[in-house]
Design an enzyme around this catalytic site. Structure first.
Site, PDB file in Angstrom:
ATOM      1  N   LYS A 141       1.264  -1.644  -0.652  1.00  0.00           N
ATOM      2  CA  LYS A 141      -0.178  -0.034  -0.020  1.00  0.00           C
ATOM      3  C   LYS A 141       0.854   1.215   0.364  1.00  0.00           C
ATOM      4  O   LYS A 141       0.985   2.369  -0.334  1.00  0.00           O
ATOM      5  CB  LYS A 141      -0.943   0.372   1.416  1.00  0.00           C
ATOM      6  CG  LYS A 141      -2.470  -1.054   0.456  1.00  0.00           C
ATOM      7  CD  LYS A 141      -3.642  -0.940   2.228  1.00  0.00           C
ATOM      8  CE  LYS A 141      -4.086  -1.790   2.081  1.00  0.00           C
ATOM      9  NZ  LYS A 141      -5.002  -0.904   3.262  1.00  0.00           N
ATOM     10  N   ASP A 161     -10.033   2.716   1.930  1.00  0.00           N
ATOM     11  CA  ASP A 161     -10.274   3.004   3.184  1.00  0.00           C
ATOM     12  C   ASP A 161     -10.952   3.431   4.319  1.00  0.00           C
ATOM     13  O   ASP A 161     -11.408   3.085   4.869  1.00  0.00           O
ATOM     14  CB  ASP A 161      -8.958   2.139   3.594  1.00  0.00           C
ATOM     15  CG  ASP A 161      -8.279   1.011   3.666  1.00  0.00           C
ATOM     16  OD1 ASP A 161      -9.371   0.111   2.669  1.00  0.00           O
ATOM     17  OD2 ASP A 161      -7.673   0.679   3.046  1.00  0.00           O
TER      18      ASP A 161
END
Ligand code: ATR
Length: 471
Positions: free
Chosen positions: A261, A298
Protein backbone atom coordinates in the site's frame (compact mmCIF):
# COMPACT_ATOMS: atom_id res chain seq x y z
CA UNK A 1 -12.99 -25.30 -25.91
CA UNK A 2 -14.34 -27.61 -23.17
CA UNK A 3 -12.65 -30.94 -22.70
CA UNK A 4 -12.24 -33.62 -20.09
CA UNK A 5 -8.88 -35.02 -19.08
CA UNK A 6 -8.56 -38.51 -17.71
CA UNK A 7 -5.52 -38.60 -15.45
CA UNK A 8 -5.06 -42.33 -15.53
CA UNK A 9 -2.08 -42.02 -13.16
CA UNK A 10 -4.61 -41.12 -10.42
CA UNK A 11 -6.59 -44.33 -10.92
CA UNK A 12 -6.35 -47.46 -8.81
CA UNK A 13 -5.55 -50.72 -10.59
CA UNK A 14 -9.17 -51.89 -10.57
CA UNK A 15 -10.33 -48.54 -11.96
CA UNK A 16 -7.82 -48.63 -14.82
CA UNK A 17 -9.66 -51.43 -16.56
CA UNK A 18 -12.75 -49.19 -16.79
CA UNK A 19 -10.86 -46.20 -18.23
CA UNK A 20 -11.76 -47.26 -21.77
CA UNK A 21 -15.43 -46.61 -21.00
CA UNK A 22 -15.03 -42.88 -20.37
CA UNK A 23 -15.04 -41.50 -23.95
CA UNK A 24 -18.35 -43.24 -24.59
CA UNK A 25 -19.92 -41.79 -21.46
CA UNK A 26 -19.43 -38.13 -22.32
CA UNK A 27 -20.08 -35.77 -25.23
CA UNK A 28 -16.88 -33.88 -24.44
CA UNK A 29 -13.60 -34.71 -26.17
CA UNK A 30 -11.39 -36.59 -23.68
CA UNK A 31 -7.63 -36.26 -23.21
CA UNK A 32 -5.83 -39.35 -21.98
CA UNK A 33 -2.85 -38.60 -19.74
CA UNK A 34 -0.68 -40.91 -17.66
CA UNK A 35 1.70 -38.52 -15.96
CA UNK A 36 5.11 -39.48 -14.57
CA UNK A 37 6.19 -38.34 -11.06
CA UNK A 38 8.96 -36.07 -12.43
CA UNK A 39 6.24 -33.95 -14.02
CA UNK A 40 3.94 -33.92 -11.01
CA UNK A 41 2.12 -37.16 -11.84
CA UNK A 42 1.35 -40.22 -9.72
CA UNK A 43 2.34 -43.07 -12.04
CA UNK A 44 4.24 -45.61 -9.94
CA UNK A 45 4.88 -48.36 -12.48
CA UNK A 46 7.57 -48.97 -15.07
CA UNK A 47 7.88 -46.68 -18.08
CA UNK A 48 7.37 -49.69 -20.36
CA UNK A 49 4.03 -50.40 -18.69
CA UNK A 50 2.97 -46.78 -18.99
CA UNK A 51 3.58 -46.79 -22.74
CA UNK A 52 1.73 -50.08 -22.99
CA UNK A 53 -1.23 -48.64 -21.06
CA UNK A 54 -1.37 -45.59 -23.31
CA UNK A 55 -1.40 -47.91 -26.33
CA UNK A 56 -3.99 -50.22 -24.86
CA UNK A 57 -6.60 -47.65 -23.89
CA UNK A 58 -5.53 -44.76 -26.12
CA UNK A 59 -7.46 -46.07 -29.08
CA UNK A 60 -10.76 -46.35 -27.17
CA UNK A 61 -12.24 -43.13 -28.48
CA UNK A 62 -10.02 -40.58 -26.76
CA UNK A 63 -9.73 -37.31 -28.69
CA UNK A 64 -6.23 -36.49 -27.49
CA UNK A 65 -3.26 -38.32 -26.07
CA UNK A 66 -0.83 -36.34 -23.91
CA UNK A 67 2.68 -37.50 -24.71
CA UNK A 68 5.73 -35.88 -23.20
CA UNK A 69 8.36 -34.06 -25.20
CA UNK A 70 11.02 -36.69 -24.54
CA UNK A 71 8.85 -39.78 -24.98
CA UNK A 72 10.18 -41.90 -27.81
CA UNK A 73 7.48 -44.44 -28.63
CA UNK A 74 7.11 -44.52 -32.44
CA UNK A 75 5.09 -47.74 -32.39
CA UNK A 76 2.59 -46.32 -29.97
CA UNK A 77 2.26 -43.13 -31.96
CA UNK A 78 1.76 -44.92 -35.25
CA UNK A 79 -0.77 -47.33 -33.86
CA UNK A 80 -2.76 -44.86 -31.82
CA UNK A 81 -2.74 -42.09 -34.37
CA UNK A 82 -4.05 -44.43 -37.02
CA UNK A 83 -7.10 -44.85 -34.81
CA UNK A 84 -7.85 -41.15 -34.53
CA UNK A 85 -6.61 -39.20 -31.50
CA UNK A 86 -4.41 -36.13 -31.83
CA UNK A 87 -1.28 -35.79 -29.77
CA UNK A 88 -0.71 -33.06 -27.21
CA UNK A 89 3.07 -32.90 -27.09
CA UNK A 90 3.84 -31.68 -23.61
CA UNK A 91 6.73 -30.12 -21.81
CA UNK A 92 6.78 -29.64 -18.04
CA UNK A 93 8.95 -27.68 -15.72
CA UNK A 94 7.92 -27.95 -12.08
CA UNK A 95 10.79 -25.73 -10.93
CA UNK A 96 10.80 -22.68 -13.18
CA UNK A 97 10.28 -21.17 -16.62
CA UNK A 98 12.97 -22.43 -19.04
CA UNK A 99 15.14 -19.73 -20.63
CA UNK A 100 14.55 -21.08 -24.13
CA UNK A 101 10.81 -21.74 -23.73
CA UNK A 102 9.78 -19.99 -26.96
CA UNK A 103 12.16 -22.11 -29.02
CA UNK A 104 11.22 -25.33 -27.21
CA UNK A 105 7.48 -24.81 -27.62
CA UNK A 106 7.92 -23.92 -31.30
CA UNK A 107 9.86 -27.16 -31.80
CA UNK A 108 7.50 -29.42 -29.79
CA UNK A 109 4.99 -30.37 -32.46
CA UNK A 110 6.33 -33.13 -34.69
CA UNK A 111 3.45 -32.86 -37.16
CA UNK A 112 0.68 -30.34 -37.89
CA UNK A 113 -1.78 -32.61 -36.07
CA UNK A 114 0.09 -32.19 -32.80
CA UNK A 115 -0.66 -29.47 -30.27
CA UNK A 116 2.33 -28.16 -28.33
CA UNK A 117 1.78 -27.74 -24.61
CA UNK A 118 4.03 -26.27 -21.93
CA UNK A 119 3.24 -26.23 -18.23
CA UNK A 120 5.91 -24.28 -16.40
CA UNK A 121 6.30 -22.84 -12.90
CA UNK A 122 6.78 -19.10 -12.47
CA UNK A 123 8.58 -18.44 -9.17
CA UNK A 124 7.81 -14.75 -9.12
CA UNK A 125 6.46 -11.81 -11.09
CA UNK A 126 9.55 -11.75 -13.31
CA UNK A 127 8.92 -15.36 -14.41
CA UNK A 128 5.27 -14.53 -15.12
CA UNK A 129 6.47 -11.63 -17.27
CA UNK A 130 8.76 -14.00 -19.17
CA UNK A 131 5.87 -16.40 -19.71
CA UNK A 132 3.73 -13.59 -21.13
CA UNK A 133 6.61 -12.74 -23.46
CA UNK A 134 6.55 -16.33 -24.74
CA UNK A 135 2.83 -15.91 -25.53
CA UNK A 136 3.70 -12.84 -27.58
CA UNK A 137 6.64 -14.52 -29.32
CA UNK A 138 4.51 -17.50 -30.33
CA UNK A 139 1.70 -15.33 -31.67
CA UNK A 140 -1.17 -17.21 -33.30
CA UNK A 141 0.45 -20.68 -33.01
CA UNK A 142 -2.14 -23.17 -31.73
CA UNK A 143 -0.86 -24.09 -28.29
CA UNK A 144 -1.49 -24.72 -24.61
CA UNK A 145 0.73 -22.61 -22.40
CA UNK A 146 0.26 -22.43 -18.65
CA UNK A 147 1.98 -21.21 -15.52
CA UNK A 148 1.55 -23.54 -12.55
CA UNK A 149 1.44 -22.45 -8.91
CA UNK A 150 0.18 -19.20 -7.41
CA UNK A 151 2.49 -16.93 -9.40
CA UNK A 152 1.21 -18.57 -12.59
CA UNK A 153 -2.46 -18.28 -11.65
CA UNK A 154 -3.22 -15.29 -13.96
CA UNK A 155 -1.97 -17.23 -16.98
CA UNK A 156 -4.54 -19.95 -16.29
CA UNK A 157 -7.61 -17.81 -15.80
CA UNK A 158 -6.60 -15.57 -18.71
CA UNK A 159 -5.84 -18.48 -21.06
CA UNK A 160 -8.62 -17.46 -23.53
CA UNK A 161 -7.35 -13.87 -23.58
CA UNK A 162 -3.71 -14.83 -23.96
CA UNK A 163 -4.26 -17.44 -26.64
CA UNK A 164 -3.92 -20.77 -24.86
CA UNK A 165 -6.39 -23.34 -26.23
CA UNK A 166 -7.45 -24.35 -22.76
CA UNK A 167 -6.33 -24.42 -19.14
CA UNK A 168 -6.63 -27.22 -16.63
CA UNK A 169 -8.94 -27.30 -13.63
CA UNK A 170 -9.53 -30.04 -11.10
CA UNK A 171 -12.10 -30.78 -8.41
CA UNK A 172 -11.67 -29.14 -5.01
CA UNK A 173 -9.69 -31.19 -2.47
CA UNK A 174 -8.30 -33.37 -5.27
CA UNK A 175 -6.15 -30.91 -7.15
CA UNK A 176 -4.25 -32.56 -9.97
CA UNK A 177 -1.53 -29.90 -10.10
CA UNK A 178 -0.36 -26.86 -8.14
CA UNK A 179 -2.49 -23.80 -8.85
CA UNK A 180 -5.47 -25.63 -10.30
CA UNK A 181 -8.80 -23.98 -9.60
CA UNK A 182 -11.91 -26.09 -9.46
CA UNK A 183 -14.06 -25.94 -12.60
CA UNK A 184 -17.02 -24.37 -10.83
CA UNK A 185 -14.94 -21.48 -9.44
CA UNK A 186 -13.32 -20.98 -12.83
CA UNK A 187 -16.68 -20.85 -14.56
CA UNK A 188 -18.89 -19.11 -11.99
CA UNK A 189 -16.49 -16.81 -10.17
CA UNK A 190 -14.04 -15.94 -12.95
CA UNK A 191 -16.57 -16.42 -15.81
CA UNK A 192 -13.88 -18.23 -17.79
CA UNK A 193 -16.19 -18.96 -20.71
CA UNK A 194 -16.81 -15.26 -21.27
CA UNK A 195 -13.13 -14.29 -21.28
CA UNK A 196 -11.71 -13.31 -24.66
CA UNK A 197 -9.06 -11.09 -26.24
CA UNK A 198 -11.03 -7.91 -25.40
CA UNK A 199 -11.74 -8.74 -21.74
CA UNK A 200 -10.54 -6.01 -19.39
CA UNK A 201 -8.31 -7.22 -16.58
CA UNK A 202 -8.54 -6.01 -13.00
CA UNK A 203 -7.01 -7.57 -9.92
CA UNK A 204 -5.55 -7.41 -6.47
CA UNK A 205 -1.83 -7.36 -5.69
CA UNK A 206 -0.41 -8.47 -2.37
CA UNK A 207 1.58 -11.17 -0.62
CA UNK A 208 -0.20 -13.27 0.52
CA UNK A 209 -3.22 -12.69 -1.70
CA UNK A 210 -4.66 -15.98 -2.95
CA UNK A 211 -7.28 -16.16 -0.18
CA UNK A 212 -8.52 -12.61 -0.80
CA UNK A 213 -12.29 -12.10 -0.86
CA UNK A 214 -12.00 -9.24 -3.38
CA UNK A 215 -12.25 -11.45 -6.53
CA UNK A 216 -15.68 -12.66 -5.44
CA UNK A 217 -16.90 -9.14 -4.73
CA UNK A 218 -15.64 -7.53 -7.95
CA UNK A 219 -16.37 -10.41 -10.33
CA UNK A 220 -19.94 -10.61 -9.02
CA UNK A 221 -20.29 -6.89 -9.67
CA UNK A 222 -18.93 -7.19 -13.23
CA UNK A 223 -21.26 -10.11 -13.91
CA UNK A 224 -24.34 -8.25 -12.66
CA UNK A 225 -23.49 -5.27 -14.89
CA UNK A 226 -22.70 -7.53 -17.86
CA UNK A 227 -19.17 -6.08 -18.14
CA UNK A 228 -16.55 -7.87 -20.23
CA UNK A 229 -14.10 -7.73 -17.33
CA UNK A 230 -12.42 -10.11 -14.92
CA UNK A 231 -10.74 -9.57 -11.54
CA UNK A 232 -7.97 -11.91 -10.45
CA UNK A 233 -5.47 -12.28 -7.61
CA UNK A 234 -1.87 -11.45 -8.56
CA UNK A 235 0.63 -12.83 -6.07
CA UNK A 236 3.46 -10.31 -6.23
CA UNK A 237 7.00 -10.71 -4.89
CA UNK A 238 8.53 -7.72 -6.72
CA UNK A 239 6.70 -4.62 -7.92
CA UNK A 240 8.92 -3.67 -10.88
CA UNK A 241 8.32 -6.80 -12.99
CA UNK A 242 4.72 -6.92 -11.82
CA UNK A 243 3.99 -3.50 -13.31
CA UNK A 244 5.46 -4.76 -16.59
CA UNK A 245 3.05 -7.71 -16.32
CA UNK A 246 0.26 -5.18 -15.79
CA UNK A 247 1.33 -3.27 -18.92
CA UNK A 248 1.60 -6.46 -20.93
CA UNK A 249 -1.93 -7.53 -19.91
CA UNK A 250 -3.31 -3.99 -20.17
CA UNK A 251 -4.53 -4.21 -16.55
CA UNK A 252 -7.12 -1.48 -15.97
CA UNK A 253 -7.43 -1.37 -12.22
CA UNK A 254 -5.86 -2.82 -9.09
CA UNK A 255 -6.68 -3.24 -5.47
CA UNK A 256 -3.52 -3.06 -3.39
CA UNK A 257 -3.02 -4.89 -0.12
CA UNK A 258 -0.25 -5.70 2.35
CA UNK A 259 2.71 -5.17 1.89
CA UNK A 260 2.36 -2.80 -1.09
CA UNK A 261 0.00 0.00 0.00
CA UNK A 262 2.88 2.43 0.61
CA UNK A 263 5.24 1.03 -2.01
CA UNK A 264 2.95 1.71 -5.00
CA UNK A 265 2.70 5.45 -4.29
CA UNK A 266 5.78 6.44 -6.38
CA UNK A 267 4.11 4.79 -9.41
CA UNK A 268 1.10 7.09 -9.28
CA UNK A 269 0.90 9.89 -11.82
CA UNK A 270 -2.10 11.36 -9.99
CA UNK A 271 -3.39 10.72 -6.48
CA UNK A 272 -6.36 11.58 -4.39
CA UNK A 273 -5.52 13.74 -1.30
CA UNK A 274 -6.48 10.75 0.90
CA UNK A 275 -3.41 8.87 -0.40
CA UNK A 276 -0.91 11.42 0.86
CA UNK A 277 -2.88 12.07 4.07
CA UNK A 278 -2.98 8.37 5.00
CA UNK A 279 0.35 7.58 3.38
CA UNK A 280 -1.13 4.53 1.67
CA UNK A 281 -2.88 3.70 -1.59
CA UNK A 282 -5.23 0.73 -1.78
CA UNK A 283 -6.74 1.33 -5.24
CA UNK A 284 -5.23 2.16 -8.64
CA UNK A 285 -6.73 2.63 -12.05
CA UNK A 286 -5.44 3.57 -15.46
CA UNK A 287 -6.24 7.12 -16.51
CA UNK A 288 -7.19 7.99 -20.10
CA UNK A 289 -3.50 8.70 -20.75
CA UNK A 290 -2.61 5.16 -19.61
CA UNK A 291 -0.92 6.42 -16.41
CA UNK A 292 -1.84 5.22 -12.93
CA UNK A 293 -4.22 7.14 -10.67
CA UNK A 294 -4.52 6.22 -7.02
CA UNK A 295 -7.00 6.59 -4.21
CA UNK A 296 -7.57 5.16 -0.77
CA UNK A 297 -11.00 3.64 -0.14
CA UNK A 298 -10.22 2.47 3.40
CA UNK A 299 -11.28 5.82 4.90
CA UNK A 300 -14.64 6.10 3.07
CA UNK A 301 -15.11 2.33 3.52
CA UNK A 302 -14.63 2.76 7.26
CA UNK A 303 -16.99 5.75 7.39
CA UNK A 304 -19.88 4.35 5.33
CA UNK A 305 -21.23 1.83 7.89
CA UNK A 306 -20.46 4.25 10.71
CA UNK A 307 -22.58 6.97 9.12
CA UNK A 308 -25.43 4.45 8.86
CA UNK A 309 -24.99 3.61 12.56
CA UNK A 310 -25.18 7.32 13.45
CA UNK A 311 -28.14 8.03 11.18
CA UNK A 312 -26.32 9.72 8.26
CA UNK A 313 -23.69 11.97 9.87
CA UNK A 314 -21.23 11.87 12.74
CA UNK A 315 -22.52 13.78 15.79
CA UNK A 316 -20.62 17.06 16.29
CA UNK A 317 -17.90 16.68 18.91
CA UNK A 318 -17.89 12.90 18.68
CA UNK A 319 -15.25 11.44 21.00
CA UNK A 320 -13.60 8.24 19.86
CA UNK A 321 -10.95 5.78 20.99
CA UNK A 322 -8.97 4.00 18.28
CA UNK A 323 -7.15 0.86 19.43
CA UNK A 324 -4.00 0.17 17.39
CA UNK A 325 -1.61 2.39 15.45
CA UNK A 326 -0.80 0.36 12.33
CA UNK A 327 -1.78 0.85 8.69
CA UNK A 328 -5.50 0.24 9.22
CA UNK A 329 -5.53 2.66 12.16
CA UNK A 330 -4.06 5.44 9.97
CA UNK A 331 -7.05 5.34 7.61
CA UNK A 332 -9.48 5.29 10.56
CA UNK A 333 -7.80 8.17 12.43
CA UNK A 334 -7.63 10.20 9.21
CA UNK A 335 -11.35 9.62 8.51
CA UNK A 336 -12.39 10.50 12.08
CA UNK A 337 -10.15 13.56 12.43
CA UNK A 338 -11.20 14.86 9.00
CA UNK A 339 -14.82 14.63 10.17
CA UNK A 340 -14.26 16.64 13.33
CA UNK A 341 -14.05 13.80 15.88
CA UNK A 342 -11.85 14.07 18.99
CA UNK A 343 -9.66 10.96 18.94
CA UNK A 344 -7.58 9.04 21.49
CA UNK A 345 -5.20 6.45 19.99
CA UNK A 346 -4.14 3.55 22.23
CA UNK A 347 -1.33 1.24 21.17
CA UNK A 348 0.76 -1.57 22.63
CA UNK A 349 3.88 0.20 21.36
CA UNK A 350 3.31 3.75 22.69
CA UNK A 351 5.77 5.44 20.29
CA UNK A 352 3.68 4.42 17.27
CA UNK A 353 0.54 5.87 18.86
CA UNK A 354 2.41 9.11 19.62
CA UNK A 355 3.75 9.35 16.06
CA UNK A 356 0.24 8.93 14.64
CA UNK A 357 -1.19 11.40 17.13
CA UNK A 358 1.37 14.03 16.07
CA UNK A 359 0.57 13.55 12.39
CA UNK A 360 -3.18 13.80 12.76
CA UNK A 361 -3.40 16.20 15.72
CA UNK A 362 -5.06 13.71 18.10
CA UNK A 363 -4.20 12.26 21.53
CA UNK A 364 -2.23 9.12 22.32
CA UNK A 365 -1.62 6.74 25.23
CA UNK A 366 -0.21 3.25 25.87
CA UNK A 367 -2.76 0.45 25.46
CA UNK A 368 -2.49 -0.84 29.05
CA UNK A 369 -2.40 2.34 31.13
CA UNK A 370 -4.51 4.31 28.64
CA UNK A 371 -7.66 2.25 29.18
CA UNK A 372 -8.71 4.52 32.07
CA UNK A 373 -8.71 7.50 29.63
CA UNK A 374 -11.26 5.77 27.42
CA UNK A 375 -14.20 6.90 29.56
CA UNK A 376 -13.67 10.39 28.08
CA UNK A 377 -13.45 9.11 24.48
CA UNK A 378 -16.19 6.54 24.34
CA UNK A 379 -18.96 7.63 21.99
CA UNK A 380 -17.18 5.34 19.55
CA UNK A 381 -14.52 2.66 20.12
CA UNK A 382 -12.74 1.33 17.05
CA UNK A 383 -10.64 -1.84 17.27
CA UNK A 384 -8.02 -1.93 14.45
CA UNK A 385 -5.50 -4.54 15.68
CA UNK A 386 -5.36 -8.22 14.84
CA UNK A 387 -6.43 -9.15 18.37
CA UNK A 388 -9.69 -11.08 18.03
CA UNK A 389 -8.65 -12.67 14.74
CA UNK A 390 -7.35 -16.25 14.59
CA UNK A 391 -5.09 -17.31 16.34
CA UNK A 392 -6.01 -14.60 18.89
CA UNK A 393 -9.77 -15.13 18.47
CA UNK A 394 -10.44 -15.55 22.20
CA UNK A 395 -8.70 -12.27 23.06
CA UNK A 396 -9.99 -8.80 23.73
CA UNK A 397 -7.50 -5.90 23.40
CA UNK A 398 -9.15 -3.89 26.22
CA UNK A 399 -10.41 -6.53 28.71
CA UNK A 400 -10.41 -3.96 31.55
CA UNK A 401 -12.67 -1.49 29.81
CA UNK A 402 -16.26 -1.69 31.11
CA UNK A 403 -18.87 -0.87 28.45
CA UNK A 404 -21.66 1.44 29.58
CA UNK A 405 -23.95 0.35 26.74
CA UNK A 406 -23.95 3.80 25.10
CA UNK A 407 -20.84 3.24 22.98
CA UNK A 408 -20.80 2.33 19.33
CA UNK A 409 -18.23 -0.50 19.11
CA UNK A 410 -16.58 -1.05 15.73
CA UNK A 411 -14.18 -3.93 15.05
CA UNK A 412 -12.23 -4.05 11.78
CA UNK A 413 -11.68 -7.80 12.21
CA UNK A 414 -14.15 -9.73 9.99
CA UNK A 415 -13.24 -13.33 10.76
CA UNK A 416 -14.89 -14.12 13.12
CA UNK A 417 -17.74 -11.68 12.43
CA UNK A 418 -18.37 -11.16 16.14
CA UNK A 419 -15.09 -10.89 18.03
CA UNK A 420 -14.63 -11.24 21.80
CA UNK A 421 -14.53 -7.40 21.97
CA UNK A 422 -17.85 -7.08 20.10
CA UNK A 423 -19.46 -9.84 22.20
CA UNK A 424 -18.80 -7.86 25.35
CA UNK A 425 -20.12 -4.68 23.72
CA UNK A 426 -23.29 -6.46 22.58
CA UNK A 427 -23.82 -7.94 26.04
CA UNK A 428 -23.69 -4.40 27.48
CA UNK A 429 -26.32 -3.25 24.97
CA UNK A 430 -24.00 -1.31 22.61
CA UNK A 431 -24.61 -0.83 18.91
CA UNK A 432 -21.85 -2.60 16.95
CA UNK A 433 -20.33 -2.33 13.49
CA UNK A 434 -18.59 -5.42 12.12
CA UNK A 435 -15.45 -5.56 9.99
CA UNK A 436 -17.23 -7.23 7.08
CA UNK A 437 -19.30 -4.06 6.63
CA UNK A 438 -16.11 -2.03 6.17
CA UNK A 439 -14.60 -4.67 3.90
CA UNK A 440 -17.62 -4.51 1.62
CA UNK A 441 -17.92 -0.72 1.76
CA UNK A 442 -14.27 -0.16 0.77
CA UNK A 443 -14.65 -2.71 -2.05
CA UNK A 444 -17.80 -0.97 -3.30
CA UNK A 445 -15.85 2.31 -3.36
CA UNK A 446 -13.13 0.57 -5.36
CA UNK A 447 -15.73 -0.77 -7.78
CA UNK A 448 -17.00 2.75 -8.38
CA UNK A 449 -13.43 3.99 -8.91
CA UNK A 450 -12.82 1.16 -11.42
CA UNK A 451 -16.09 1.26 -13.35
CA UNK A 452 -17.78 4.60 -12.70
CA UNK A 453 -20.87 2.60 -11.63
CA UNK A 454 -22.39 1.87 -8.24
CA UNK A 455 -21.98 -1.69 -7.03
CA UNK A 456 -25.17 -3.45 -8.16
CA UNK A 457 -27.64 -4.47 -5.43
CA UNK A 458 -28.27 -7.72 -7.25
CA UNK A 459 -24.60 -8.66 -6.79
CA UNK A 460 -24.69 -7.68 -3.09
CA UNK A 461 -27.61 -10.03 -2.53
CA UNK A 462 -25.73 -12.88 -4.19
CA UNK A 463 -22.45 -12.52 -2.27
CA UNK A 464 -21.74 -15.62 -0.24
CA UNK A 465 -18.26 -14.76 0.96
CA UNK A 466 -19.06 -14.47 4.64
CA UNK A 467 -21.13 -17.62 4.87
CA UNK A 468 -17.88 -19.60 4.83
CA UNK A 469 -16.66 -18.07 8.07
CA UNK A 470 -17.61 -18.51 11.72
CA UNK A 471 -20.16 -15.99 12.99
P1 ATR B 1 -2.56 -3.23 9.95
O1 ATR B 1 -2.15 -2.69 8.60
O2 ATR B 1 -3.52 -4.36 9.88
O3 ATR B 1 -3.00 -2.16 10.89
P2 ATR B 1 0.04 -3.30 11.25
O4 ATR B 1 0.44 -2.04 10.56
O5 ATR B 1 1.01 -4.42 11.33
O6 ATR B 1 -1.25 -3.93 10.55
O7 ATR B 1 -0.49 -2.91 12.70
C1 ATR B 1 -0.92 -3.87 13.59
C2 ATR B 1 -1.51 -3.19 14.85
O8 ATR B 1 -2.01 -4.22 15.70
C3 ATR B 1 -0.49 -2.41 15.63
O9 ATR B 1 -1.14 -1.34 16.29
C4 ATR B 1 -0.02 -3.46 16.64
O10 ATR B 1 0.54 -2.95 17.82
P3 ATR B 1 2.13 -2.63 17.89
O11 ATR B 1 2.32 -1.31 17.18
O12 ATR B 1 2.43 -2.57 19.32
O13 ATR B 1 2.81 -3.78 17.19
C5 ATR B 1 -1.33 -4.13 16.97
N1 ATR B 1 -1.20 -5.44 17.54
C6 ATR B 1 -0.82 -6.57 16.90
N2 ATR B 1 -0.81 -7.60 17.74
C7 ATR B 1 -1.21 -7.13 18.97
C8 ATR B 1 -1.42 -7.71 20.25
N3 ATR B 1 -1.22 -9.03 20.44
N4 ATR B 1 -1.85 -6.91 21.25
C9 ATR B 1 -2.05 -5.60 21.05
N5 ATR B 1 -1.85 -4.99 19.85
C10 ATR B 1 -1.46 -5.74 18.82
Amino acid sequence: MDLLELRADFLRQEELSRAVELPRKTDLPVILTVRRPGEGGKWKGEERDRVQLLGKIGSAGFAFLDLEEDLEAPDLERRVLASGPRIIRSLHDTRGVPEDLTRRVSALARSPREIPKAAVTPRGALDLLRLLQVFQDLGPLQKVLLGMGDFGFPSRVLAPKLGSLFCYASPPRESAAPGHVDPQTLDELFRYHQIGPGTRVFGIIGNPVMQSLSPEIHNSGFAALGRDAVYIPFLVDELEPFFQVADSLGVHGLSVTVPYKEKVIPRLERQDPSVSAIGACNTMRRGTDGKWEGTNTDAPGFLAPLLSAFGGRLPPGLRATVIGAGGASRAVVHALAANGARVLVLNRTPSRAEQLAREFGVQAAPLDSGVKLMARFNDLIVQTTKVGMSPLSAEDPVPDYVFSGKEVAYDLVYVPRTTAFLKRALAAGCRVVRGDQMLLAQAFEQFRFFTGSDYPDEATRRLRIFSRYPA
